[in-house]
Design an enzyme around this catalytic site. Structure first.
Site, PDB file in Angstrom:
ATOM      1  N   SER A  40      28.620   9.102  72.242  1.00 43.38           N
ATOM      2  CA  SER A  40      29.682  10.297  72.116  1.00 43.38           C
ATOM      3  C   SER A  40      29.020  11.737  72.156  1.00 43.38           C
ATOM      4  CB  SER A  40      29.984  10.046  70.449  1.00 43.38           C
ATOM      5  OG  SER A  40      28.937  10.323  69.773  1.00 43.38           O
TER       6      SER A  40
ATOM      7  N   HIS B 187      32.489   4.087  70.038  1.00 44.19           N
ATOM      8  CA  HIS B 187      33.366   4.964  70.454  1.00 44.19           C
ATOM      9  C   HIS B 187      34.136   4.477  71.560  1.00 44.19           C
ATOM     10  CE1 HIS B 187      32.106   8.942  68.408  1.00 44.19           C
ATOM     11  NE2 HIS B 187      30.851   8.141  68.375  1.00 44.19           N
TER      12      HIS B 187
ATOM     13  N   LYS C 208      37.590   4.932  64.300  1.00 44.76           N
ATOM     14  CA  LYS C 208      37.936   5.610  65.432  1.00 44.76           C
ATOM     15  C   LYS C 208      39.259   5.395  66.125  1.00 44.76           C
ATOM     16  CE  LYS C 208      33.015   6.743  65.677  1.00 44.76           C
ATOM     17  NZ  LYS C 208      32.889   7.755  64.820  1.00 44.76           N
TER      18      LYS C 208
HETATM   19  C1  LIG Z   1      27.494   5.416  67.853  1.00 42.91           C
HETATM   20  C2  LIG Z   1      28.097   4.922  66.563  1.00 42.91           C
HETATM   21  N1  LIG Z   1      27.881   4.250  65.754  1.00 42.91           N
HETATM   22  C3  LIG Z   1      28.306   4.246  64.276  1.00 42.91           C
HETATM   23  C4  LIG Z   1      29.078   5.243  63.979  1.00 42.91           C
HETATM   24  C5  LIG Z   1      29.293   5.182  62.578  1.00 42.91           C
HETATM   25  O1  LIG Z   1      30.593   4.484  62.398  1.00 42.91           O
HETATM   26  P1  LIG Z   1      31.461   4.714  60.871  1.00 42.91           P
HETATM   27  O2  LIG Z   1      31.999   6.266  60.981  1.00 42.91           O
HETATM   28  O3  LIG Z   1      32.373   3.736  60.838  1.00 42.91           O
HETATM   29  O4  LIG Z   1      30.338   4.712  59.829  1.00 42.91           O
HETATM   30  C6  LIG Z   1      29.392   6.480  64.694  1.00 42.91           C
HETATM   31  C7  LIG Z   1      30.119   7.269  64.121  1.00 42.91           C
HETATM   32  O5  LIG Z   1      29.999   8.328  63.949  1.00 42.91           O
HETATM   33  C8  LIG Z   1      28.760   6.394  65.962  1.00 42.91           C
HETATM   34  O6  LIG Z   1      28.938   7.358  66.781  1.00 42.91           O
END
Ligand SMILES: Cc1ncc(COP(=O)(O)O)c(C=O)c1O
Lengths: 401, 91
Positions: free
Chosen positions: A186, A214, A245
């Site tokens: 991301s 993502h 997301k």
């Molecule tokens: C690669 C990745 N994994 C996991 C997450 C965490 O997701 P969540 O917002 O559901 O805790 C994110 C988000 O920020 C992310 O970018």
């Protein structure tokens, strides 16, 4: 007081940002006006720094489902998945995700962060296993390694050969080996060569975990992620994702064809010791999943918007981190310039994410634009105009002529 | 510091010099690089850059240095010693 002394430097930086302008880390969305608009500092602003890729935050079917669950099952589960926090909705959603991905098993966690902690720490025994992690992986994967207590080795970003070398020189004492990568990263909006990683990992007897936080709903023919786009969704070992997301709720999951993934329900502390997602959250995630499955036009629209924005920013000569993707990052040489450019965009009525080292993969600072299928033509026009003005005002954001 | 025993000195110097060469472009304040310099506190090299330098060292010496052995507060000398320990085991 020595407990607080260590914060002084960071606090000074944090406070100085607020003095120099608006602080990206203290933004408040005062009124949310729709999937792509909110008021910030009293002003209507186009949101392009949220991860609402498929515009599901105001999907009427998801809102209706959430309201119904709220009325029927109450506001919260008041317990963890392991104890009293598993309702029929959690089990149903696990089945729906597994079916969507074509994988045999799915375990729902409270967030995506917790899902990755739970997967890694739940699978790994520090006395006999080792984890290998892509250099650019998200904090939650590194935190999962820390929680597991296992030896953790970093390999070069998106470089299967670098992984190959590190797997090759591992001490034979290790019994289990887990490799962690992401689908789309991301920060730069670049994607992993998952197929090559599957080959390298399996050749060394390692299992592969792919975090598609993502890319779920966004990549691949039917939105099953970069693993699908690479044709290897049935070859990877663990697929992790988030509801926060594309599905515009809160929660996360681990999916797998290994039946042993079910063991996470007792081996994983992040499954056992935090409350499960609320019934309304589960219901909206489920409705959003059904909706994105039934409406491929959402993904098509997202990509249409992403391509248009990427082309416009390229035309302005802005220095972009990668090809067209749902995250389009402009590279700036210093924190100060990134901060000024971020403020400039906000003054133009556009909110994006600012990322600065050490939160970024390289030495650059980034302005990250997250595209949504819900961005209207007017939103896109405003974004394009704001970035055009920024390109004029910030020569350092442009590729050298 | 009793690094004066011959043998160790020469090899130690190579690792030390290699690390200094990798750190040099990041040494914006022109701090004199000695074994006592703390990477994060003195050089203000961020934790991710430290890990990137570690990856260069891994590939140069064909060893693997677990992230766990790299602590948040680490001097150049401690990093040199950690690499020697791992080279001893793996090399
Ligand atoms: C690669 C990745 N994994 C996991 C997450 C965490 O997701 P969540 O917002 O559901 O805790 C994110 C988000 O920020 C992310 O970018």
């Amino acid at each position: 007081m020595s407990l607080f002394a260590k914060f002084e430097k960071t606090a000074a930086l944090y406070n100085s940002l607020s003095e120099m302008g608006k602080n990206p880390f203290t933004v408040v969305m005062e009124d949310v006006l729709g999937p792509t608009r909110a008021t910030i500092k009293g002003r209507e602003t186009v949101l392009a720094g949220t991860h609402n890729y498929l515009g599901q935050t105001f999907e009427p079917k998801a809102i209706a489902a959430a309201k119904k669950a709220l009325d029927a099952e109450g506001t919260g589960t008041t317990g963890s998945r392991f104890a009293n926090g598993t309702f029929s909705g959690h089990k149903r959603l696990e089945r729906e995700i597994a079916d969507f991905l074509g994988l045999g098993h799915c375990v729902v966690f409270s967030t995506g962060y917790v899902a990755n902690l739970g997967a890694i720490a739940g699978l790994i025994d520090p006395s006999e296993d080792v984890v290998l992690v892509d250099a650019d992986c998200h904090a939650c994967i590194y935190d999962g390694c820390t929680l597991s207590g296992a030896e953790t080795i970093r390999f070069r970003h998106n470089d299967p050969e670098s992984l190959d070398k590190r797997l090759g020189r591992l001490d034979p004492k290790f019994k289990g080996k887990l490799v962690c990568i992401e689908g789309m990263y991301s920060m730069y909006g670049d994607t992993a060569p998952v197929k090559e990683f599957v080959d390298v990992a399996h050749r060394h007897g390692a299992l592969l975990l792919v975090d598609e936080a993502h890319s779920f709903g966004v990549y691949g023919e039917t939105g099953r992620g970069v693993c699908e786009a690479e044709g290897v969704i049935d070859k990877i070992d663990f697929y992790t994702g988030t509801f926060s997301k594309a599905l515009a709720a809160i929660g996360g999951f681990v999916a797998s064809n290994h039946k042993e993934a079910e063991y996470l329900r007792f081996s994983s502390r992040p499954y056992k010791f935090t409350a499960s997602p609320s019934p309304a959250t589960i219901a909206s995630a489920s409705a959003a999943l059904a909706n994105i499955k039934a409406t491929p036009a959402l993904k098509a629209k997202l990509w249409e918007n992403a391509n248009r924005l990427h082309a416009a920013l390229t035309q302005y000569g802005l220095k972009l981190a990668s090809g067209p993707a749902p995250v389009i990052s402009v590279l700036l040489p210093t924190k100060e310039e990134a901060f000024a450019a971020w403020n400039f965009l906000l003054d133009q009525g556009v909110y994006v994410n600012m990322a600065i080292p050490p939160g970024t993969p390289g030495k650059e600072s980034l302005l990250r634009l997250a595209v949504s299928s819900a961005h209207t033509k007017d939103d896109i026009d405003r974004l394009v105009a704001a970035y055009g003005a920024m390109a004029e005002a910030f020569p350092s954001a442009r590729v050298a002529a | 510091m009793n690094m004066q025993q011959s043998g160790i000195q020469a090899d130690d110097d190579l690792v030390f010099r290699r690390i200094c060469a990798l750190l040099d472009p990041l040494n914006k304040k022109g701090v004199k690089l000695t074994r006592d310099v703390d990477l994060v506190a003195d050089l203000e090299v961020d934790s991710v850059s430290v890990l990137d330098i570690v990856m260069d060292i891994e590939d140069h010496y064909d060893i693997s240095i677990p992230v766990n052995t790299i602590s948040e507060t680490m001097t150049i000398g401690q990093l040199v010693d950690a690499i020697h320990a791992i080279k001893g085991q793996q090399g």
